[in-house]
Each structure stands twice: as structure tokens, then as C-alpha cells.
Design a protein around this motif. Sequence first.
Motif, short mmCIF file in Angstrom:
data_model
loop_
_atom_site.label_atom_id
_atom_site.label_comp_id
_atom_site.label_asym_id
_atom_site.label_seq_id
_atom_site.Cartn_x
_atom_site.Cartn_y
_atom_site.Cartn_z
N VAL A 46 41.46 34.57 48.78
CA VAL A 46 42.14 33.74 47.77
C VAL A 46 41.29 33.56 46.52
N THR A 47 40.07 33.00 46.65
CA THR A 47 39.24 32.78 45.46
C THR A 47 38.50 34.04 45.03
N HIS A 48 38.29 34.99 45.97
CA HIS A 48 37.61 36.25 45.71
C HIS A 48 36.16 36.07 45.28
N THR A 49 35.58 34.93 45.59
CA THR A 49 34.18 34.68 45.25
C THR A 49 33.26 35.46 46.18
N ARG A 50 32.32 36.20 45.59
CA ARG A 50 31.39 36.96 46.43
C ARG A 50 30.32 36.02 46.98
N VAL A 51 30.21 35.96 48.31
CA VAL A 51 29.28 35.05 48.95
C VAL A 51 28.08 35.77 49.56
N ARG B 57 40.45 53.82 29.90
CA ARG B 57 40.57 54.45 28.59
C ARG B 57 41.57 53.73 27.70
N TYR B 58 42.48 52.98 28.33
CA TYR B 58 43.52 52.27 27.59
C TYR B 58 43.25 50.77 27.48
N TRP B 59 42.74 50.16 28.55
CA TRP B 59 42.65 48.69 28.55
C TRP B 59 41.25 48.14 28.75
N GLY B 60 40.25 48.99 28.92
CA GLY B 60 38.89 48.48 28.97
C GLY B 60 38.26 48.47 30.34
N PHE B 61 37.37 47.53 30.56
CA PHE B 61 36.48 47.53 31.72
C PHE B 61 37.01 46.65 32.85
N VAL B 62 36.52 46.96 34.07
CA VAL B 62 36.88 46.18 35.26
C VAL B 62 35.76 45.18 35.53
N PRO B 63 36.03 43.87 35.49
CA PRO B 63 35.00 42.88 35.80
C PRO B 63 34.62 42.92 37.28
N GLU B 64 33.39 42.63 37.58
CA GLU B 64 32.90 42.63 38.96
C GLU B 64 33.72 41.71 39.85
N GLU B 65 34.15 40.57 39.31
CA GLU B 65 34.89 39.61 40.13
C GLU B 65 36.29 40.09 40.50
N ASN B 66 36.76 41.17 39.90
CA ASN B 66 38.09 41.71 40.21
C ASN B 66 38.05 42.78 41.29
N ILE B 67 36.87 43.13 41.75
CA ILE B 67 36.74 44.20 42.73
C ILE B 67 37.31 43.77 44.08
N VAL B 68 38.05 44.66 44.72
CA VAL B 68 38.60 44.42 46.06
C VAL B 68 37.80 45.17 47.12
N GLY B 69 37.52 46.46 46.89
CA GLY B 69 36.75 47.23 47.86
C GLY B 69 36.80 48.71 47.56
N ARG B 70 36.15 49.49 48.44
CA ARG B 70 36.06 50.94 48.27
C ARG B 70 37.04 51.64 49.22
N MET C 89 53.81 37.54 45.36
CA MET C 89 53.45 36.75 46.54
C MET C 89 52.04 37.13 46.98
N ASP C 90 51.16 36.14 47.12
CA ASP C 90 49.79 36.36 47.53
C ASP C 90 49.71 36.30 49.05
N PHE C 91 49.62 37.47 49.68
CA PHE C 91 49.61 37.52 51.14
C PHE C 91 48.36 36.85 51.69
N SER C 92 47.22 36.98 51.00
CA SER C 92 45.99 36.35 51.46
C SER C 92 46.15 34.84 51.52
N LEU C 93 46.79 34.27 50.50
CA LEU C 93 47.01 32.82 50.48
C LEU C 93 47.91 32.41 51.63
N LEU C 94 49.00 33.15 51.85
CA LEU C 94 49.90 32.83 52.96
C LEU C 94 49.18 32.90 54.30
N LEU C 95 48.32 33.90 54.45
CA LEU C 95 47.59 34.07 55.70
C LEU C 95 46.61 32.92 55.91
N VAL C 96 45.91 32.53 54.85
CA VAL C 96 44.97 31.40 54.96
C VAL C 96 45.72 30.12 55.33
#
Length: 267
Positions: free
Chosen positions: A113-118, A232-245, A1-8
Motif C-alpha cells: 500500500v505505502t510502497h515504502t522501502r524498509v 524518452r517521452y515522459w522522463g525518469f522513473v523515481p526509486e519509490e515507484n519501483i515494484v520489482g524485477r 482498484m488497489d488489490f494490495s489495499l483490499l488484501l491488507v
Amino acid sequence: MDFSLLLVVAVAITGLIWLADRLWWRRGRLARLAAVEAEAQEPVEGGARERLLKEPWPVDYARSFFPVLLVVLVVRSFLVEPFQIPSGSMRPTLEVGDFILVNKYAYGLRLPVTHTRVVELGEPQRGDVMVFRFPSEPSVNFIKRVVGLPGDRVRYEGKQLYINGEAVPKALLEEGPAAAPRELLLEERLGERGHLIYNNPQDPGPQVREVVVPEGHYFTVGDNRDHSNDSRYWGFVPEENIVGRAFAVWMHWDGGLPSFTSVRRIQ
């Protein structure tokens, strides 16, 4: 369940109902009141006035919840979002049951929802503890430490991390600490930043020959080095998948009473 989508969706529905009432429905109630007063040739007061101006229950709920939901959406999407640590992959830095706060604007503002960096405000730095959406299953959030930046050469062999051909310094602090009797507790330093890690001397762990981190990607590992499903097992994290620090632990809950004794900044 995508809580962000429900909230929007909730903000959109309550906002539209509230707006429709302000633009049209409220005017209809005022017109009915004016008609009754004109027919009676005197002001309508008391309970009769309240009944004529009474908001339908959807409008009443929308007016009450819309501002609250909007504030939650803005804070959660652009400022700070809470997460719970479900696994031990970041021990000893983070324990199972820790509730953490994640800075959502440290690496730029992203649309829900879209996670597009603006808006670009910053980039992950080596040593950051970062929350991201798992590349092969974006509905699942992971938390790991950033060790490889775009263009870095990363290698992990014999429990030693190498960045651009240099071994990342680490020092043994304790053998078999009470919290993890089978582990070695070490302090690892990425530049000027130090953090604690676990190594299991009985587990050979993964071996990663030197790889180059692609542009727009990051190499991440867990602090619990022999018990972490990471790059080490599955590779790199794309920039568009980042949530935060991740920057703070604000509560710990292991099924009993919540505890606030472990409130701390995340190193």
C-alpha cells in the motif's frame, strides 16, 4: 482498484475477528458450556456440546481465510507477484498475453500500500526488465527495460541508444521476421547482457538529446523501440515507484486456452 489495499484490509479484518474470538468470545462459549454442565451435574456431549461451542459464522470464515490471506499477502508483497502483459511495448522479449513473475525483493523489501522501502537488498541494474508504477498515474503498472542508472548520461538518436557517450552495441539478426514483418529484429547488448529488440525502419521514432539521470531515478525504454511509451517521452522513473524485477514468463493466454509452452526466463 488497489488489490494490495483490499488484501491488507481483508487480512486485518479476518485477523482481528480471529484474535477477538481467541481472547474473548471463545471464553464466553466455554463458560456457557461449563454453566450448563454444572446445572446438569454431568458432561454435555454430542450435538448439544457442539451447539454450545459452535463458532458464529464470521468467526468460522475468519479462522478459515485468515491464514490463507496472510500467506498470499506476504508472498505477493515481499517475494513474488504475478502480472499480465497488456501491450506490445516489450516485444519481442514479452508478448501480449504473457503472464510474468516479478521478484519483489530484488530491489529491497517494501511495505504494501505505502510502497515504502524498509529493507535495502539491491538496486536495479542496467538491462533489467523492471515493473514500476507510472510516475504520473501510480495506479497503473508499466514494464520496461532499465538502460540508464543514476548519474548516467543517456542519448537516443537515429534509433541508436548511447550511454555515457558510447553507442550501445546492436547487431541485425533478421529483416521482417514472421512475427513482425515491418520490423528489424536486432540483438542489443548492455554490457555482458544481450536482449532482442525491434526497430521500424519506416518510423523515425523519438529523438532524445543527452540527459543526465538524477539520483534516485532510472531511465527505461521498451524493447519494441518504435512502439513504446517510455522514458524518452515522459522522463525518469523515481526509486519509490519501483515494484520489482521481472524474471520469468509462466503462462501465455490470448483469450483461448492457456498455454504453458512459452515458459521461459526473461533476458
